[in-house]
Design a protein around this motif. Sequence first.
Motif, PDB file in Angstrom:
ATOM      1  N   SER A 143       0.959  -1.139   0.076  1.00 30.83           N
ATOM      2  CA  SER A 143      -0.088  -0.021   0.016  1.00 30.83           C
ATOM      3  C   SER A 143       0.781   1.139   0.025  1.00 30.83           C
ATOM      4  CB  SER A 143      -1.144  -0.146   1.285  1.00 30.83           C
ATOM      5  OG  SER A 143      -0.129   0.032   2.227  1.00 30.83           O
ATOM      6  N   GLU A 159      -1.743  -3.997  -6.006  1.00 29.51           N
ATOM      7  CA  GLU A 159      -3.185  -3.408  -5.808  1.00 29.51           C
ATOM      8  C   GLU A 159      -4.092  -4.721  -5.661  1.00 29.51           C
ATOM      9  OE1 GLU A 159      -4.137  -1.511  -9.304  1.00 29.51           O
ATOM     10  OE2 GLU A 159      -3.302   0.469  -8.767  1.00 29.51           O
ATOM     11  N   GLN A 160      -3.734  -5.729  -6.270  1.00 31.97           N
ATOM     12  CA  GLN A 160      -4.449  -7.076  -6.052  1.00 31.97           C
ATOM     13  C   GLN A 160      -4.531  -7.413  -4.468  1.00 31.97           C
ATOM     14  OE1 GLN A 160      -3.713 -10.292  -8.321  1.00 31.97           O
ATOM     15  NE2 GLN A 160      -5.476 -11.687  -8.004  1.00 31.97           N
ATOM     16  N   ARG A 163      -6.463  -5.139  -2.267  1.00 37.19           N
ATOM     17  CA  ARG A 163      -7.812  -5.122  -2.305  1.00 37.19           C
ATOM     18  C   ARG A 163      -8.292  -6.385  -1.528  1.00 37.19           C
ATOM     19  NH1 ARG A 163      -7.381  -5.142  -7.779  1.00 37.19           N
ATOM     20  NH2 ARG A 163      -7.126  -3.276  -8.777  1.00 37.19           N
ATOM     21  N   GLN A 164      -7.358  -7.567  -1.646  1.00 32.69           N
ATOM     22  CA  GLN A 164      -7.857  -8.746  -1.129  1.00 32.69           C
ATOM     23  C   GLN A 164      -7.875  -8.755   0.537  1.00 32.69           C
ATOM     24  OE1 GLN A 164      -4.922 -11.712  -2.507  1.00 32.69           O
ATOM     25  NE2 GLN A 164      -6.002 -11.987  -4.438  1.00 32.69           N
ATOM     26  N   THR A 166      -9.226  -7.539   3.715  1.00 37.64           N
ATOM     27  CA  THR A 166     -10.481  -6.704   3.983  1.00 37.64           C
ATOM     28  C   THR A 166     -10.466  -6.058   5.517  1.00 37.64           C
ATOM     29  OG1 THR A 166     -11.408  -8.972   5.018  1.00 37.64           O
ATOM     30  CG2 THR A 166     -11.924  -8.424   2.634  1.00 37.64           C
TER      31      THR A 166
END
Length: 244
Positions: A143, A159-160, A163-164, A166
């Motif tokens: 990040s 980015e993946q 996003r994963q 949470t």
Amino acid sequence: MSALPDDLLRRIMEIGIQSGTLGCADLCRLSIACRRLRFLAADDSLWSHLLFSDFPSDFNFNFNDISSSDVNSKLKRLYKARYESDRYRKRQQQICAVLKLQGKIAEQSGKIRRIELQILEEKDKLDKADAERKYLCQIRHASVALNVWQPEVVRARQEQMVRQCTVPVKSRIKTVEMELSSCKNQIACLRKSLITEKRRLCEAEEKLARVNYHPLQDVEGASLKSGERRITNKKLKLSKTSKF
């Protein structure tokens, strides 16, 4: 010794019993040496001293309960009966002590197994928490790296990963680090308890060995082994001579 009168020999035995240098076993050995000593060693006065010194609490006895058909004295037979009952009582006490120590050893062994299982569980939690912390640290680095220029392939992978995830990374990392610290402290306490329980187990096993120890058992085992060795040596010698 044949020149000494009976009264003098009896007095020597009495002095030996009163001084504690002559016991019941010694008196029995004297009684099998010859007929004269057997007659003198069966005197009631000698065995009364032994009864009073070895069993002072039970020095109340009844002569009518003992028949006079035996060549030994009444007090000698009474001493024998009291000695056998006392030996039986001590044997029962030894058996109770052995059973108590065996139960204690089983209990300590169970505690050690439970502590070892708890240590394994805490290590498993520690490994999982450490793996999660490393994963969260990778996400945090990814990040941060998104704010600077990156090649398109690397940027898409970062980015993946972001996003994963949470959960909030920073707060989760602090929680996982607290879990790691708690697991380490728990493992340290469990290891101290394990060392203490193992020390108690060793003490109980040593005490059980002392209770079960009997010198004649070792002597008999050594004599049996030496006898077996002699038999094998004789067999080897016979086999060698038969070849020739």
